[in-house]
Design a protein around this motif. Structure first.
Motif, PDB file in Angstrom:
ATOM      1  N   GLY A  62      31.025  40.058  35.028  1.00 14.16           N
ATOM      2  CA  GLY A  62      29.796  40.205  35.811  1.00 14.16           C
ATOM      3  C   GLY A  62      29.850  39.627  37.198  1.00 14.16           C
ATOM      4  N   ILE A  63      31.056  39.455  37.729  1.00 14.01           N
ATOM      5  CA  ILE A  63      31.217  38.870  39.063  1.00 14.01           C
ATOM      6  C   ILE A  63      31.739  39.932  40.013  1.00 14.01           C
ATOM      7  N   GLY A  64      30.995  40.153  41.088  1.00 18.08           N
ATOM      8  CA  GLY A  64      31.409  41.124  42.091  1.00 18.08           C
ATOM      9  C   GLY A  64      31.969  40.436  43.322  1.00 18.08           C
TER      10      GLY A  64
ATOM     11  N   GLN B 275      27.807  32.444  42.396  1.00 15.75           N
ATOM     12  CA  GLN B 275      28.847  32.310  41.369  1.00 15.75           C
ATOM     13  C   GLN B 275      29.273  30.845  41.254  1.00 15.75           C
ATOM     14  N   LYS B 276      29.707  30.467  40.081  1.00 14.82           N
ATOM     15  CA  LYS B 276      30.246  29.121  39.869  1.00 14.82           C
ATOM     16  C   LYS B 276      31.727  29.155  40.227  1.00 14.82           C
ATOM     17  N   PRO B 277      32.134  28.450  41.295  1.00 13.65           N
ATOM     18  CA  PRO B 277      33.538  28.508  41.728  1.00 13.65           C
ATOM     19  C   PRO B 277      34.540  28.153  40.626  1.00 13.65           C
ATOM     20  N   GLU B 278      34.208  27.166  39.807  1.00 14.60           N
ATOM     21  CA  GLU B 278      35.138  26.761  38.742  1.00 14.60           C
ATOM     22  C   GLU B 278      35.366  27.908  37.759  1.00 14.60           C
TER      23      GLU B 278
ATOM     24  N   MET C 126      38.916  30.061  37.041  1.00 14.60           N
ATOM     25  CA  MET C 126      39.513  30.232  35.709  1.00 14.60           C
ATOM     26  C   MET C 126      39.736  31.711  35.388  1.00 14.60           C
ATOM     27  N   ILE C 127      38.798  32.558  35.779  1.00 14.05           N
ATOM     28  CA  ILE C 127      38.928  33.994  35.510  1.00 14.05           C
ATOM     29  C   ILE C 127      40.130  34.565  36.255  1.00 14.05           C
ATOM     30  N   ILE C 128      40.292  34.174  37.514  1.00 16.44           N
ATOM     31  CA  ILE C 128      41.428  34.674  38.300  1.00 16.44           C
ATOM     32  C   ILE C 128      42.744  34.156  37.721  1.00 16.44           C
TER      33      ILE C 128
ATOM     34  N   LEU D   7      44.272  44.110  41.346  1.00 15.94           N
ATOM     35  CA  LEU D   7      43.676  44.965  40.318  1.00 15.94           C
ATOM     36  C   LEU D   7      43.253  44.177  39.081  1.00 15.94           C
ATOM     37  N   LYS D   8      44.133  43.313  38.593  1.00  9.55           N
ATOM     38  CA  LYS D   8      43.804  42.505  37.414  1.00  9.55           C
ATOM     39  C   LYS D   8      42.679  41.529  37.722  1.00  9.55           C
ATOM     40  N   GLY D   9      42.738  40.905  38.901  1.00  8.53           N
ATOM     41  CA  GLY D   9      41.699  39.956  39.300  1.00  8.53           C
ATOM     42  C   GLY D   9      40.342  40.620  39.400  1.00  8.53           C
ATOM     43  N   LEU D  10      40.283  41.775  40.067  1.00  8.02           N
ATOM     44  CA  LEU D  10      39.019  42.512  40.190  1.00  8.02           C
ATOM     45  C   LEU D  10      38.487  42.934  38.829  1.00  8.02           C
ATOM     46  N   ALA D  11      39.367  43.441  37.977  1.00  4.72           N
ATOM     47  CA  ALA D  11      38.941  43.888  36.647  1.00  4.72           C
ATOM     48  C   ALA D  11      38.374  42.724  35.833  1.00  4.72           C
ATOM     49  N   LYS D  12      39.058  41.573  35.867  1.00  6.24           N
ATOM     50  CA  LYS D  12      38.582  40.403  35.106  1.00  6.24           C
ATOM     51  C   LYS D  12      37.260  39.899  35.670  1.00  6.24           C
TER      52      LYS D  12
END
Length: 129
Positions: free
Chosen positions: A113-115, A43-46, A50-52, A103-108
């Motif tokens: 496509g990031i597990g 995964q790209k950390p940046e 941003m997603i989190i 929950l929001k972080g996992l869903a986003k």
């Protein structure tokens, strides 16, 4: 005092008089909380950061000022660990708010496509052979 699970705690005055007490009920000072997400090395950390941060913006109880942070806190052979640092005003709801953050972080992350990374153990053939 009333505890987290609504139990009543009785503390003698002599103990309270000699104790250092923090008032977490004040609305004047934010309460800092943190939790962790672990993602794989591909995964790209940046992008993950941003997603989190986007997920945190969707949670009204997470303060916008001071702004939340997502920082790399550990690298190992199994994952990149990200520490999510954010502020809230209500100490009594810290666990419910943390649940929302997870929950929001996992869903986003999943919708992008990031597990979440799992521990990885690599077994090598014995060196003595």
């Amino acid at each position: 005092l009333k505890g987290f699970t609504d139990e009543w705690l009785t503390i003698p005055n002599r103990i309270m008089a000699g104790a250092q007490i923090s008032n977490f009920a004040t609305k004047d000072h934010p309460i800092w909380r943190s939790l962790m997400f672990k993602v794989t090395h591909n995964q790209k950390p940046e992008e993950v950061k941003m997603i989190i941060l986007e997920a945190l913006n969707d949670i009204p109880e997470v303060l916008k000022n001071p702004k939340p942070l997502v920082l790399i806190s550990e690298l190992n052979e199994s994952w990149i660990q990200l520490r999510v640092v954010y502020c809230i005003l209500d100490y009594g709801y810290q666990f419910e708010i943390a649940d929302k953050v997870y929950l929001k972080g996992l869903a986003k992350l999943r919708s992008n496509g990031i597990g979440i990374a799992a521990p990885r153990i690599e077994i090598l053939k014995g060196l003595s052979e």
